[in-house]
Scaffold this active site. Structure first.
Site, short mmCIF file in Angstrom:
data_model
loop_
_atom_site.label_atom_id
_atom_site.label_comp_id
_atom_site.label_asym_id
_atom_site.label_seq_id
_atom_site.Cartn_x
_atom_site.Cartn_y
_atom_site.Cartn_z
N ASP A 196 -18.88 12.18 16.95
CA ASP A 196 -19.75 13.37 16.95
C ASP A 196 -21.11 13.26 17.62
O ASP A 196 -21.43 14.03 18.51
CB ASP A 196 -19.97 13.84 15.51
CG ASP A 196 -18.67 13.93 14.72
OD1 ASP A 196 -17.60 13.64 15.28
OD2 ASP A 196 -18.73 14.28 13.54
N GLU A 434 -17.45 3.50 5.99
CA GLU A 434 -17.14 4.35 7.14
C GLU A 434 -17.58 3.65 8.43
O GLU A 434 -16.85 3.63 9.41
CB GLU A 434 -17.89 5.69 6.95
CG GLU A 434 -17.46 6.79 7.88
CD GLU A 434 -18.22 8.09 7.61
OE1 GLU A 434 -19.16 8.07 6.77
OE2 GLU A 434 -17.88 9.11 8.24
C1 9WN Z 1 -16.83 16.36 11.52
C2 9WN Z 1 -13.73 12.56 8.82
C3 9WN Z 1 -14.48 12.81 10.11
C4 9WN Z 1 -13.96 11.95 11.27
C5 9WN Z 1 -14.88 12.01 12.49
C6 9WN Z 1 -16.29 11.68 12.04
C7 9WN Z 1 -16.72 12.66 10.96
C8 9WN Z 1 -17.02 15.11 10.66
C9 9WN Z 1 -18.41 15.10 10.04
O1 9WN Z 1 -15.85 12.56 9.85
O2 9WN Z 1 -16.76 13.97 11.50
O3 9WN Z 1 -15.50 16.46 11.91
O4 9WN Z 1 -18.68 15.95 9.19
O5 9WN Z 1 -19.24 14.27 10.41
O6 9WN Z 1 -17.17 11.69 13.12
O7 9WN Z 1 -14.44 11.12 13.47
O8 9WN Z 1 -12.69 12.39 11.64
O9 9WN Z 1 -13.72 11.19 8.51
#
Ligand code: 9WN
Length: 466
Positions: A196, A434
């Site tokens: 992101d 994470e």
């Molecule tokens: C937005 C769920 C997701 C991962 C992504 C990570 C993060 C979300 C967020 O979390 O993204 O989709 O709210 O930050 O960047 O890779 O799939 O773990």
């Protein structure tokens, strides 16, 4: 799901052939705790819905514990597939606690806005990297390793059901997301990349002017981490939400988005995962005896994908770069995304050597200050590097998994083995976080992250079979 199924099917012996003994049962426990009936939350509180590429990684970990549950994980995800073939990046959990994640289903409003969205499930309007075919194939390979006829026949029928879903997903990416026929996938939002707030998107995002009529919103993500600077900033969130608003105004129509959207980027990491997933799809096609014409399409997507990546190679940085279609410029920043050609495979010896040199250099895993020799998500030599902020520097175990798996496919078993061991050591010390601070190894973001536990299980299974 039977809550104890996962722990019961845990292998008795742990981690022969490398890895850390206690990681094995703990990883299974994380998945069990985050599991709901037929799918798994990426993390217990921060992410209460089903995420697309998380579920693919989770399924490949589950394949070693409970192949039926692994298949179910993906079947649940497929139930949210759009008529266009798009697999949405989030399938909303109607039972999630109120005010637990934003943007929620109401904000996306996708089934009201698009007749392509499914009626039965509420989903986001974006997608994420297509790891799914790789996970489906892992489920087949795990069944083959067990060698029981009943398991094989269950896995075969799962492959038959999945194949058309996967084919239409990949066709969507190769057509709607690549009208230029470049072999590279266009993303509409940093969330689609899965990385992101990576500096890969900084310039494109900075050029996005947030409209004054951005509807107000409240972030809930910051309540689930100890330090807000580990998450994207409020300025980034405004832009994320504004892009979402624009997609809604286009009613999620691809042609309309292509006309008007300010964020249109050829994402090399996403594209390389599609190439690797197409290779997996070809193997699945073989198992299920798929139509030869379709297989021919898949072969052509692989070829085009590799050629497209080669065109985005930067000779000076010795990495592959994303390309902003609006600005008509590459994003000259060194991140793990740059190793895309390694993931896509089919490399010349020269290109492979270039990539390995970059990987081993101080710009990445060879940096002498690192706690573990694992590549930071953004190179410490980049001005946009930040060791604690999400995709701006921390080490992500799923990214290590992708590189490890690619190194094996590239015929680099020793390097791959180092990455596998170092990742397992990191998890043994820091838990299933994470992401991790690269210099201290401190666990950051959400703890008990499902995909971190899942890749640990796959790493451990590889250690047992070697
Ligand atoms: C937005 C769920 C997701 C991962 C992504 C990570 C993060 C979300 C967020 O979390 O993204 O989709 O709210 O930050 O960047 O890779 O799939 O773990």
């Amino acid at each position: 799901m039977d809550e104890d199924q996962i722990s019961e099917s845990l292998p008795e012996q742990s981690a022969a052939g490398g890895g850390t003994p206690q990681v094995d049962p703990q990883a299974a426990r994380v998945l069990r705790r985050n599991s709901l009936e037929s799918w798994t939350r990426p993390a217990p509180t921060l992410y209460p819905h089903q995420w697309s590429w998380d579920s693919a990684f989770i399924a490949l970990g589950l394949a070693h514990l409970d192949d039926r549950r692994a298949a179910q994980e993906l079947e649940t995800l497929f139930s949210g597939q759009w008529a266009t073939g798009k697999l949405p990046h989030i399938i909303f959990n109607p039972d999630a606690p109120p005010k637990s994640y934003f943007p929620d289903a109401e904000r996306w409003n996708s089934s009201a806005l698009s007749s392509d969205a499914p009626d039965e499930r509420q989903t986001s309007g974006l997608c994420q990297p297509p790891v799914h075919a790789i996970a489906v194939l892992r489920i087949w390979e795990a069944a083959q390793n067990r060698g029981e006829e009943r398991r094989l026949s269950l896995a075969r029928s799962f492959l038959s059901q999945s194949y058309p879903r996967l084919f239409s997903w990949h066709r969507y990416l190769a057509t709607a997301r690549d009208p230029e026929g470049s072999g590279l996938v266009t993303i509409y939002h940093p969330w689609e990349s899965g990385t992101d707030n990576s500096p890969r998107w900084d310039e494109t995002l900075e050029a996005v002017e947030v409209g004054e009529d951005l509807p107000p919103y409240t972030r809930y993500d910051l309540e689930h981490v100890s330090d807000p600077s580990q998450r994207p900033s409020n300025e980034e969130y405004d832009r994320y939400l504004w892009l979402l608003e624009l997609l809604k105004r286009a009613r999620y129509e691809e042609a309309e988005i292509y006309e008007s959207h300010p964020f249109l980027v050829k994402d090399v990491l996403f594209s390389s995962i599609l190439v690797a997933a197409n290779e997996a799809l070809l193997k699945i096609a073989e198992v299920v005896g798929a139509d030869e014409g379709e297989r021919e399409h898949v072969r052509s997507w692989i070829k085009r994908g590799r050629e497209g990546l080669e065109k985005r190679w930067d000779e000076e940085l010795k990495l592959c770069l994303d390309y902003d279609l609006r600005a008509e410029e590459p994003a000259r920043v060194r991140t793990v995304g740059g190793f895309a050609p390694l993931i896509a495979g089919g490399l010349s010896q020269e290109r492979l050597e270039d990539l390995l040199k970059t990987l081993d250099s101080p710009a990445f895993a060879g940096n002498p200050e690192l706690r573990w020799s694992l590549p930071p998500s953004t190179s410490p030599e980049e001005p946009g590097f930040h060791p604690r902020s999400y995709w701006r520097g921390p080490v992500w175990p799923v990214a290590n998994w992708l590189l490890w798996w690619s190194l094996l496919r590239a015929g680099e078993p020793e390097r791959a083995e180092r990455m596998r061991r170092e990742t397992l050591d990191q998890l043994a010390e820091g838990g299933f976080a994470e992401y991790f601070e690269p210099f201290t190894g401190e666990a950051l973001g959400s703890s008990d992250q499902s995909w971190t536990a899942a890749v640990a299980l796959d790493f451990l299974a590889a250690g047992r079979s070697s």
